[in-house]
Design a protein around this motif. Structure first.
Motif, PDB file in Angstrom:
ATOM      1  N   ARG A 287       1.762  12.885  -1.958  1.00 55.47           N
ATOM      2  CA  ARG A 287       2.301  12.352  -1.111  1.00 55.47           C
ATOM      3  C   ARG A 287       1.239  11.212  -0.443  1.00 55.47           C
ATOM      4  O   ARG A 287       1.428  10.079  -0.418  1.00 55.47           O
ATOM      5  N   ASN A 288       0.005  11.443  -0.452  1.00 58.25           N
ATOM      6  CA  ASN A 288      -1.048  10.861   0.252  1.00 58.25           C
ATOM      7  C   ASN A 288      -1.372   9.637  -0.837  1.00 58.25           C
ATOM      8  O   ASN A 288      -1.521   8.443  -0.431  1.00 58.25           O
ATOM      9  N   THR A 289      -1.475  10.139  -1.948  1.00 55.30           N
ATOM     10  CA  THR A 289      -1.494   8.964  -3.178  1.00 55.30           C
ATOM     11  C   THR A 289      -0.546   7.931  -3.274  1.00 55.30           C
ATOM     12  O   THR A 289      -0.705   6.735  -3.330  1.00 55.30           O
ATOM     13  N   ILE A 290       0.759   8.389  -3.050  1.00 54.75           N
ATOM     14  CA  ILE A 290       1.997   7.555  -3.022  1.00 54.75           C
ATOM     15  C   ILE A 290       1.913   6.843  -1.857  1.00 54.75           C
ATOM     16  O   ILE A 290       2.110   5.645  -2.015  1.00 54.75           O
ATOM     17  N   GLN A 291       1.473   7.067  -0.771  1.00 56.10           N
ATOM     18  CA  GLN A 291       1.154   6.240   0.398  1.00 56.10           C
ATOM     19  C   GLN A 291       0.349   5.332   0.215  1.00 56.10           C
ATOM     20  O   GLN A 291       0.394   3.955   0.533  1.00 56.10           O
ATOM     21  N   SER A 292      -0.862   5.363  -0.502  1.00 52.65           N
ATOM     22  CA  SER A 292      -1.930   4.562  -0.840  1.00 52.65           C
ATOM     23  C   SER A 292      -1.194   3.285  -1.683  1.00 52.65           C
ATOM     24  O   SER A 292      -1.795   2.229  -1.793  1.00 52.65           O
ATOM     25  N   ILE A 293      -0.489   4.209  -2.746  1.00 50.51           N
ATOM     26  CA  ILE A 293       0.085   2.991  -3.726  1.00 50.51           C
ATOM     27  C   ILE A 293       1.061   2.001  -3.108  1.00 50.51           C
ATOM     28  O   ILE A 293       1.138   0.841  -3.194  1.00 50.51           O
ATOM     29  N   ALA A 294       1.742   2.564  -2.077  1.00 51.26           N
ATOM     30  CA  ALA A 294       2.843   1.755  -1.436  1.00 51.26           C
ATOM     31  C   ALA A 294       1.982   0.487  -0.534  1.00 51.26           C
ATOM     32  O   ALA A 294       2.253  -0.506  -0.476  1.00 51.26           O
ATOM     33  N   LEU A 295       0.892   0.986   0.150  1.00 53.87           N
ATOM     34  CA  LEU A 295       0.056   0.297   0.981  1.00 53.87           C
ATOM     35  C   LEU A 295      -0.763  -0.856  -0.149  1.00 53.87           C
ATOM     36  O   LEU A 295      -0.573  -2.377   0.384  1.00 53.87           O
ATOM     37  N   ALA A 296      -1.060  -0.561  -1.271  1.00 55.73           N
ATOM     38  CA  ALA A 296      -1.682  -1.576  -2.165  1.00 55.73           C
ATOM     39  C   ALA A 296      -0.497  -2.396  -2.523  1.00 55.73           C
ATOM     40  O   ALA A 296      -0.765  -3.510  -2.823  1.00 55.73           O
ATOM     41  N   GLY A 297       0.770  -1.989  -2.931  1.00 54.68           N
ATOM     42  CA  GLY A 297       1.692  -2.928  -3.299  1.00 54.68           C
ATOM     43  C   GLY A 297       2.070  -4.022  -2.380  1.00 54.68           C
ATOM     44  O   GLY A 297       2.318  -5.118  -2.653  1.00 54.68           O
ATOM     45  N   LEU A 298       1.964  -3.346  -0.973  1.00 54.25           N
ATOM     46  CA  LEU A 298       2.440  -4.532  -0.016  1.00 54.25           C
ATOM     47  C   LEU A 298       1.397  -5.414   0.109  1.00 54.25           C
ATOM     48  O   LEU A 298       1.735  -6.781   0.520  1.00 54.25           O
ATOM     49  N   LEU A 299      -0.118  -5.210   0.064  1.00 56.34           N
ATOM     50  CA  LEU A 299      -0.843  -6.208   0.102  1.00 56.34           C
ATOM     51  C   LEU A 299      -1.641  -6.628  -1.081  1.00 56.34           C
ATOM     52  O   LEU A 299      -2.491  -7.544  -1.002  1.00 56.34           O
ATOM     53  N   HIS A 300      -1.155  -6.519  -1.967  1.00 54.49           N
ATOM     54  CA  HIS A 300      -1.708  -6.681  -3.660  1.00 54.49           C
ATOM     55  C   HIS A 300      -1.840  -8.170  -3.653  1.00 54.49           C
ATOM     56  O   HIS A 300      -2.859  -8.593  -4.252  1.00 54.49           O
ATOM     57  N   ASP A 301      -1.032  -8.993  -3.017  1.00 57.16           N
ATOM     58  CA  ASP A 301      -1.098 -10.500  -3.447  1.00 57.16           C
ATOM     59  C   ASP A 301      -1.445 -11.329  -1.967  1.00 57.16           C
ATOM     60  O   ASP A 301      -1.178 -12.419  -1.926  1.00 57.16           O
TER      61      ASP A 301
END
Length: 355
Positions: free
Chosen positions: A160-174
């Motif tokens: 879950r912590n890694t999934i949360q990091s992926i979601a945050l990275a996805g939100l801020l990637h651009d």
């Protein structure tokens, strides 16, 4: 988890393990909530037992499919709106800043309900089709990549912590695109070589803006910086290859391409999900991580069974079988009862998914 007979299955229950056909193809993915159309499908395919979630020792109560659909629509839109509004605030703040301080605790608090909704339901494309916001692509793309990335993280069996990091990275990637002129971001005609090079700076710009935030992990920052790297070294900003590209960056790379090609923009109409399969397959040969792409596409495809689609000749029908070796070219039963096997008939394509 509990195995039950089909006669005991009720609408609203949740499948706790993938269901396969005789050829080893997934026909319904783990985490799917049962609807009335699933019951008909199981009956017609002689599936008489399956495993369902059995939380707290009790089976889920039967829920009206209309109520369930309405609840899902309200929940997804409410959670999507919260994350969208949060991102818009960050985006407008970033347009006027060289360095960006983001309240990560607040962002993650807004992300949690959306991620929970996705991980419970598992049908990411069904969820995205429920979203009813007409916003700039730059805003919706960020939230979509966030959602797609989180779901892919689940399919990759990440914690879950890694999934949360992926979601945050996805939100801020651009987020680095806030430093590029809108006229260039929305240009309709072909880009010059100079303009392409300017656009390529966005990943590094985003990293530079966020790197001073102590609450943003190095993994998230690396995903933002390297999500356009490719395994053959043709990506940017550093031209590194797959074994050097951080894992989260490779995950964001896959879902970023998928949402980019399927989304409408001011200068183009998005292609169908099935057409996007071909794009991702091609990109996997060129530089996207093929293992990650395969997990993403196979899980996406498993949710197309029973979906209605419109073909390139205007005819409509229902997807009744997905070939694991041709995920983007399923067997479709047309409204007139005729079957079209797109894996052998290349004169037709799927234009759009109706539901």
């Amino acid at each position: 988890m509990k195995e039950i007979a089909l006669r005991s299955l009720k609408i609203g229950m949740c499948i706790s393990s993938d269901i396969f056909n005789d050829l080893g193809n997934i026909i319904l993915a783990k985490g799917t909530e049962i609807t009335d159309r699933h019951l008909d499908y199981f009956t017609s395919h002689n599936i008489d037992h399956m495993f369902v979630e059995d939380q707290f020792g009790n089976l889920y109560e039967s829920v009206s499919p209309r109520i369930e659909a309405d609840d899902k629509f309200r929940n997804i839109n409410a959670h999507y709106a919260q994350v969208l509004n949060q991102f818009k605030q960050i985006y407008f703040q970033a347009q006027n800043a060289d360095a960006l301080q983001v309240n990560i605790d607040l962002v993650e608090k807004e992300l949690e309900p959306l991620i929970d909704e996705l991980l419970h339901d598992n049908d990411i494309l069904g969820s995205l089709r429920l979203v009813s916001f007409r916003e700039s692509y730059h805003f919706t793309h960020a939230v979509n990549v966030c959602m797609l990335g989180a779901m892919l993280g689940k399919w990759l069996n990440l914690d879950r912590n890694t999934i949360q990091s992926i979601a945050l990275a996805g939100l801020l990637h651009d987020i680095g695109k806030t430093q590029i002129l809108d006229a260039l971001l929305n240009k309709v005609g072909p880009l010059t070589l100079e303009e392409k090079e300017i656009l390529k700076t966005h990943s590094k710009l985003g990293y530079e803006m966020l790197k001073s935030n102590p609450e943003i992990s190095k993994d998230v920052l690396a995903a933002i910086l390297f999500h356009h790297e490719r395994s053959d070294g043709s990506g940017y900003p550093s031209g590194i290859k797959e074994d050097q590209t951080p894992y989260l960056a490779r995950i964001i790379g896959v879902v970023d391409v998928f949402d980019a090609v399927t989304s409408d923009r001011v200068y183009k109409t998005g292609i169908s999900t099935f057409q996007a399969f071909s794009v991702l397959k091609d990109e996997s040969f060129k530089g996207l991580d093929p293992a990650i792409s395969e997990v993403f596409l196979s899980n996406i495809a498993s949710h197309f069974i029973n979906n209605r689609v419109r073909l390139s000749n205007g005819e409509s029908g229902e997807v009744v079988y997905v070939n694991r070796y041709a995920l983007n070219r399923p067997l479709v039963k047309l409204n007139n009862g005729r079957f079209v096997d797109l894996s052998t008939d290349y004169s037709l394509d799927i234009d759009t998914v109706i539901k």
